[in-house]
Structures are given as structure tokens and as C-alpha cells.
Write a protein that holds these residues in place. Structure first.
Motif, PDB file in Angstrom:
ATOM      1  N   GLY A 121       0.803  -1.215   0.000  1.00 39.35           N
ATOM      2  CA  GLY A 121       0.000   0.000   0.000  1.00 39.35           C
ATOM      3  C   GLY A 121       0.832   1.258   0.000  1.00 39.35           C
ATOM      4  O   GLY A 121       0.543   2.211   0.728  1.00 39.35           O
ATOM      5  N   GLU A 122       1.876   1.283  -0.817  1.00 39.26           N
ATOM      6  CA  GLU A 122       2.687   2.501  -0.937  1.00 39.26           C
ATOM      7  C   GLU A 122       1.822   3.639  -1.467  1.00 39.26           C
ATOM      8  O   GLU A 122       0.865   3.417  -2.196  1.00 39.26           O
ATOM      9  CB  GLU A 122       3.853   2.260  -1.908  1.00 39.26           C
ATOM     10  CG  GLU A 122       4.760   1.107  -1.549  1.00 39.26           C
ATOM     11  CD  GLU A 122       5.536   1.322  -0.273  1.00 39.26           C
ATOM     12  OE1 GLU A 122       5.658   2.480   0.164  1.00 39.26           O
ATOM     13  OE2 GLU A 122       6.010   0.326   0.304  1.00 39.26           O
ATOM     14  N   GLU A 171      -7.962  -6.477 -11.769  1.00 38.52           N
ATOM     15  CA  GLU A 171      -8.778  -7.302 -10.881  1.00 38.52           C
ATOM     16  C   GLU A 171      -7.900  -8.010  -9.849  1.00 38.52           C
ATOM     17  O   GLU A 171      -8.283  -8.186  -8.692  1.00 38.52           O
ATOM     18  CB  GLU A 171      -9.564  -8.340 -11.692  1.00 38.52           C
ATOM     19  CG  GLU A 171     -10.849  -7.830 -12.293  1.00 38.52           C
ATOM     20  CD  GLU A 171     -10.651  -7.179 -13.648  1.00 38.52           C
ATOM     21  OE1 GLU A 171      -9.499  -6.879 -14.000  1.00 38.52           O
ATOM     22  OE2 GLU A 171     -11.652  -6.959 -14.349  1.00 38.52           O
ATOM     23  N   LEU A 172      -6.708  -8.422 -10.308  1.00 37.82           N
ATOM     24  CA  LEU A 172      -5.783  -9.137  -9.421  1.00 37.82           C
ATOM     25  C   LEU A 172      -5.330  -8.246  -8.267  1.00 37.82           C
ATOM     26  O   LEU A 172      -5.447  -8.620  -7.094  1.00 37.82           O
ATOM     27  CB  LEU A 172      -4.583  -9.605 -10.254  1.00 37.82           C
ATOM     28  CG  LEU A 172      -3.536 -10.469  -9.584  1.00 37.82           C
ATOM     29  CD1 LEU A 172      -4.120 -11.840  -9.291  1.00 37.82           C
ATOM     30  CD2 LEU A 172      -2.329 -10.626 -10.481  1.00 37.82           C
ATOM     31  N   VAL A 173      -4.849  -7.046  -8.582  1.00 37.83           N
ATOM     32  CA  VAL A 173      -4.317  -6.194  -7.517  1.00 37.83           C
ATOM     33  C   VAL A 173      -5.440  -5.575  -6.690  1.00 37.83           C
ATOM     34  O   VAL A 173      -5.218  -5.203  -5.533  1.00 37.83           O
ATOM     35  CB  VAL A 173      -3.380  -5.083  -8.048  1.00 37.83           C
ATOM     36  CG1 VAL A 173      -2.199  -5.670  -8.754  1.00 37.83           C
ATOM     37  CG2 VAL A 173      -4.114  -4.110  -8.931  1.00 37.83           C
ATOM     38  N   ALA A 174      -6.651  -5.487  -7.243  1.00 36.40           N
ATOM     39  CA  ALA A 174      -7.753  -4.884  -6.473  1.00 36.40           C
ATOM     40  C   ALA A 174      -8.056  -5.695  -5.228  1.00 36.40           C
ATOM     41  O   ALA A 174      -8.578  -5.165  -4.241  1.00 36.40           O
ATOM     42  CB  ALA A 174      -9.001  -4.765  -7.349  1.00 36.40           C
ATOM     43  N   ASN A 175      -7.708  -6.981  -5.253  1.00 35.62           N
ATOM     44  CA  ASN A 175      -7.975  -7.829  -4.092  1.00 35.62           C
ATOM     45  C   ASN A 175      -6.970  -7.625  -2.964  1.00 35.62           C
ATOM     46  O   ASN A 175      -7.162  -8.163  -1.874  1.00 35.62           O
ATOM     47  CB  ASN A 175      -7.963  -9.302  -4.512  1.00 35.62           C
ATOM     48  CG  ASN A 175      -9.174  -9.627  -5.365  1.00 35.62           C
ATOM     49  OD1 ASN A 175     -10.293  -9.370  -4.966  1.00 35.62           O
ATOM     50  ND2 ASN A 175      -8.941 -10.162  -6.545  1.00 35.62           N
ATOM     51  N   GLY A 178      -3.670  -3.186   0.266  1.00 40.52           N
ATOM     52  CA  GLY A 178      -3.039  -1.875   0.160  1.00 40.52           C
ATOM     53  C   GLY A 178      -3.594  -1.017  -0.958  1.00 40.52           C
ATOM     54  O   GLY A 178      -3.296   0.173  -1.043  1.00 40.52           O
ATOM     55  N   VAL A 179      -4.393  -1.612  -1.845  1.00 43.98           N
ATOM     56  CA  VAL A 179      -4.903  -0.850  -2.994  1.00 43.98           C
ATOM     57  C   VAL A 179      -6.158  -0.095  -2.570  1.00 43.98           C
ATOM     58  O   VAL A 179      -7.111  -0.690  -2.066  1.00 43.98           O
ATOM     59  CB  VAL A 179      -5.192  -1.791  -4.178  1.00 43.98           C
ATOM     60  CG1 VAL A 179      -5.811  -1.030  -5.328  1.00 43.98           C
ATOM     61  CG2 VAL A 179      -3.914  -2.461  -4.631  1.00 43.98           C
ATOM     62  N   HIS A 210      -2.830  10.597   1.102  1.00 44.31           N
ATOM     63  CA  HIS A 210      -2.022   9.480   1.619  1.00 44.31           C
ATOM     64  C   HIS A 210      -2.864   8.235   1.853  1.00 44.31           C
ATOM     65  O   HIS A 210      -2.847   7.641   2.929  1.00 44.31           O
ATOM     66  CB  HIS A 210      -1.303   9.892   2.916  1.00 44.31           C
ATOM     67  CG  HIS A 210      -0.254  10.934   2.681  1.00 44.31           C
ATOM     68  ND1 HIS A 210       1.066  10.651   2.453  1.00 44.31           N
ATOM     69  CD2 HIS A 210      -0.359  12.284   2.596  1.00 44.31           C
ATOM     70  CE1 HIS A 210       1.739  11.768   2.243  1.00 44.31           C
ATOM     71  NE2 HIS A 210       0.901  12.782   2.328  1.00 44.31           N
ATOM     72  N   LYS A 211      -3.613   7.841   0.821  1.00 41.05           N
ATOM     73  CA  LYS A 211      -4.537   6.722   0.977  1.00 41.05           C
ATOM     74  C   LYS A 211      -3.921   5.392   0.564  1.00 41.05           C
ATOM     75  O   LYS A 211      -4.480   4.347   0.861  1.00 41.05           O
ATOM     76  CB  LYS A 211      -5.790   6.971   0.126  1.00 41.05           C
ATOM     77  CG  LYS A 211      -6.654   8.117   0.624  1.00 41.05           C
ATOM     78  CD  LYS A 211      -7.308   7.762   1.936  1.00 41.05           C
ATOM     79  CE  LYS A 211      -8.314   8.824   2.336  1.00 41.05           C
ATOM     80  NZ  LYS A 211      -8.865   8.567   3.669  1.00 41.05           N
ATOM     81  N   GLY A 212      -2.848   5.402  -0.173  1.00 43.07           N
ATOM     82  CA  GLY A 212      -2.276   4.136  -0.642  1.00 43.07           C
ATOM     83  C   GLY A 212      -2.238   4.088  -2.145  1.00 43.07           C
ATOM     84  O   GLY A 212      -2.291   5.112  -2.812  1.00 43.07           O
ATOM     85  N   ILE A 213      -2.141   2.897  -2.672  1.00 45.10           N
ATOM     86  CA  ILE A 213      -1.967   2.727  -4.123  1.00 45.10           C
ATOM     87  C   ILE A 213      -3.245   3.102  -4.879  1.00 45.10           C
ATOM     88  O   ILE A 213      -4.339   2.683  -4.509  1.00 45.10           O
ATOM     89  CB  ILE A 213      -1.599   1.269  -4.448  1.00 45.10           C
ATOM     90  CG1 ILE A 213      -0.196   0.946  -3.960  1.00 45.10           C
ATOM     91  CG2 ILE A 213      -1.771   0.999  -5.923  1.00 45.10           C
ATOM     92  CD1 ILE A 213       0.865   0.853  -5.000  1.00 45.10           C
ATOM     93  N   SER A 214      -3.087   3.872  -5.921  1.00 45.98           N
ATOM     94  CA  SER A 214      -4.161   4.072  -6.894  1.00 45.98           C
ATOM     95  C   SER A 214      -3.685   3.449  -8.195  1.00 45.98           C
ATOM     96  O   SER A 214      -2.632   3.827  -8.718  1.00 45.98           O
ATOM     97  CB  SER A 214      -4.445   5.554  -7.101  1.00 45.98           C
ATOM     98  OG  SER A 214      -4.884   6.116  -5.896  1.00 45.98           O
TER      99      SER A 214
END
Lengths: 258, 75
Positions: A121-122, A171-175, A178-179, A210-214
Motif C-alpha cells: 500500500g505505498e 482485478e488481481l491487484v484490487a484484491n 493496500g490498494v 495518503h490513501k495508498g496505491i491508486s
């Protein structure tokens, strides 16, 4: 009213943004990369963060992005842009850090870096341009190449039993936890381009908070790699790519959309 | 008579003649010139300038941002 009465500086409503340099883009005519570059930089200029944005260029067609974007940029080893962006955003937490990657870079050699950056979740924006092919190296099959799609290394079409199904990275990273925001957009028509710009704006706003990965995927054409004219490739994209990669938000504000 | 009038200015040396701006124009204003620029591309121009409304559709899809759009309100 004469044309010269309309064409005056005070009547200008649209032109190239100051966040792009005057360098002529090196992309093929009609390539979605150019539109994606410009939309991202228009968002940066509109938010007034040109001085505070740092981009990471990948390896691929967009490797020269640092020549075109009028902001601070660096360039990462093939696929390692999320790792480099992690370092930059941790050292400068107040900066807006984004990576700009193609599908060969992000979904093939850089899968590990992408997935782990997303898992941690950078606080970065990942712009993922998916054209279903390795464009720069001569149209080889990529992980995102569609089933049955011809490329220079799959001349009879991609066979799923041999090479697996095309990977849906968003779809893969949405799970991953940190996203914060995952969306899929396109840029081949004005409606899609305007929606993509809104999505990019939301992504940079998330970085501000500062919410994390978009994670913003942009489905693009590759008319040279697909061996079509720009207009034909856009029709093909609409009929085939968008059928497998449906557009829309997949995760908003940290919650998966049903 | 239209309430807004628009015009586009195409940077003929930046335009690569991809023609993506042609189908997105609701007023069917844009065509490609028969002559070519220094790189050998046909470039966009306004075929019927009086129909342009300055909607910026062509500008936002132009990958090279070769199109600048101008718009005025006509009373």
C-alpha cells in the motif's frame, strides 16, 4: 464572424498543457500512449503540482516519457518502477509519485514488484497502459495478449492450453489490501478520454490524502503491433479488448465494487 | 444560428495524420489535407469551419496535442 476573430488568445479553451515539453512524441500515429501522457500531465497541471510530482518511466515504448513530461522524472530497470517509486515516496512523503508502465513491463517482468508494492500500500499512483502486446520490441505476445490474438511470437493466435489465459492485472491487484483505488479506463474516444482524466485526477487526489496505491489501467491500442490503421485498431479495441477487459471502477475508496 | 462558434488550429508539423479526430467530431468539421508535412504525414484541417462549435472533442483525443481549440459566444 471571421475565423481570425475567433482565433485569439483570450478565446483559447484547449491546447497542449505546460506540463508537457515541446518535444515531438516518438509514438506511432494514433497511439494511446500520447493521449495517456497528456491526460496525466493535464491533471498534474490542473492540480498545480508540477513542482511536486515525480514520475518513474519504465522500459518499453514509454521509456522516453522523461523527455515528454515536463516534471521531475527518473527511469527504472525493466519492471522495477514500483520499487523505485516506493523509495521516492518513502523519502519524500509529501511528493506525488507515479509510475507509468506498459503491460510487458508491469504484468510480465515486473509482476513481483507490482504485486508487493500494491500489497504494502505505498502512497503512489500506478498508470498501467495495456495494449495487449510488446509494442517496442516488435509485437511479441504479452501476458495480456487476448486468446487467439496473433502476434509475432504467436503467429497462429494465442493458445490458452499452452500459454494460459490473458492476465487481468487490475482485478488481481484490487484484491490486495493496500490498494485504495483500482480502475480500468480507455482513451480511444473523447468520452473515454474524459472519464480516464477524471480517474487520473481521483488517483492523484488519493495520493494527496495518503490513501495508498491508486491503480489506473488504460486499455490502449497498438496499431503498429496489431498491423492495423489507427481507426481500425480503435474499432478492434472496442470489439475485442473491451469485451475481455471491461471498463469501469473495480475498487473505490478501499472497497471492491460488486 | 449556433450560440457558440469555435475554431481549431492544427500544428501541421506535430500532426501525424492518425485521423482519430475525424470520427469524434460531432459536426464533421475535420478532414486530412492532400499535401503532407515535413515528416510525410497528411495533417488535419477544418473542411467546413463555420460548423465548428469548439467542443474540444478533437483536442482531447489527439495523442500529440496538435490541436488548439478556440471558442466564442455569439449573441
Amino acid at each position: 464572424m471571421e475565423l481570425l476573430d475567433i482565433i485569439k488568445p483570450e478565446n483559447k479553451v484547449f491546447s497542449k498543457t505546460e506540463a508537457m515539453t515541446d518535444t515531438c512524441l516518438s509514438y506511432c500515429p494514433g497511439c494511446g500512449h500520447g493521449t495517456a501522457h497528456n491526460l496525466a500531465m493535464e491533471v498534474v497541471a490542473e492540480m498545480g503540482i508540477i513542482q511536486d510530482t515525480i514520475g518513474v518511466a519504465p522500459v518499453g515504448c514509454s521509456v522516453l516519457a522523461y523527455d515528454f513530461m515536463n516534471i521531475d522524472m527518473t527511469q527504472a530497470a525493466h519492471g522495477r518502477a514500483p520499487a523505485v517509486a516506493t523509495a521516492i515516496s518513502r523519502l519524500w512523503p509529501e511528493k506525488y509519485v507515479f509510475t507509468y508502465q506498459g503491460d510487458g513491463d508491469l504484468a510480465a517482468i515486473g509482476t513481483a514488484e507490482t504485486i508487493h508494492a500494491c500489497n504494502r500500500g505505498e502512497n503512489i499512483v500506478i498508470i498501467f497502459v495495456n495494449n495487449g502486446i510488446y509494442g517496442m520490441t516488435g509485437g511479441q505476445m504479452a501476458p495480456t495478449t487476448l486468446k487467439g490474438m496473433k502476434s509475432s511470437t504467436s503467429p497462429f493466435g494465442r493458445q490458452e492450453e499452452l500459454t494460459g489465459a490473458p492476465i487481468k492485472m487490475t482485478e488481481l491487484v484490487a484484491n490486495l489490501p493496500g490498494v485504495y483505488y483500482a480502475t480500468r479506463q480507455a482513451v480511444h474516444t473523447h468520452k473515454h478520454a474524459r472519464k480516464a482524466k477524471k480517474a487520473l485526477k481521483k488517483a492523484f487526489e488519493n495520493t494527496r490524502l495518503h490513501k495508498g496505491i491508486s491503480f489506473v489501467e488504460i486499455v490502449s491500442n497498438c496499431n503498429s503491433g496489431w498491423k492495423m490503421s489507427p481507426l481500425e485498431s480503435n474499432v478492434w479495441l472496442e470489439e475485442n479488448m473491451l469485451a475481455y477487459y471491461p471498463l469501469g471502477d473495480i475498487k473505490v475508496n478501499g472497497k471492491l465494487k460488486k | 444560428m449556433a450560440k457558440v462558434k469555435g475554431a481549431i488550429v492544427v500544428d501541421s508539423e506535430t500532426c501525424k495524420g492518425c485521423e482519430i479526430c475525424i470520427p469524434v467530431c460531432p459536426e464533421n468539421v475535420i478532414r486530412m489535407t492532400p499535401q503532407v508535412n515535413r515528416k510525410g504525414y497528411h495533417y488535419a484541417y477544418m473542411e467546413n469551419p463555420e460548423a465548428c462549435t469548439g467542443c474540444t472533442n478533437c483536442g482531447i483525443v489527439c495523442p500529440d496535442r496538435a490541436i488548439s481549440v478556440y471558442r466564442v459566444k455569439v449573441s
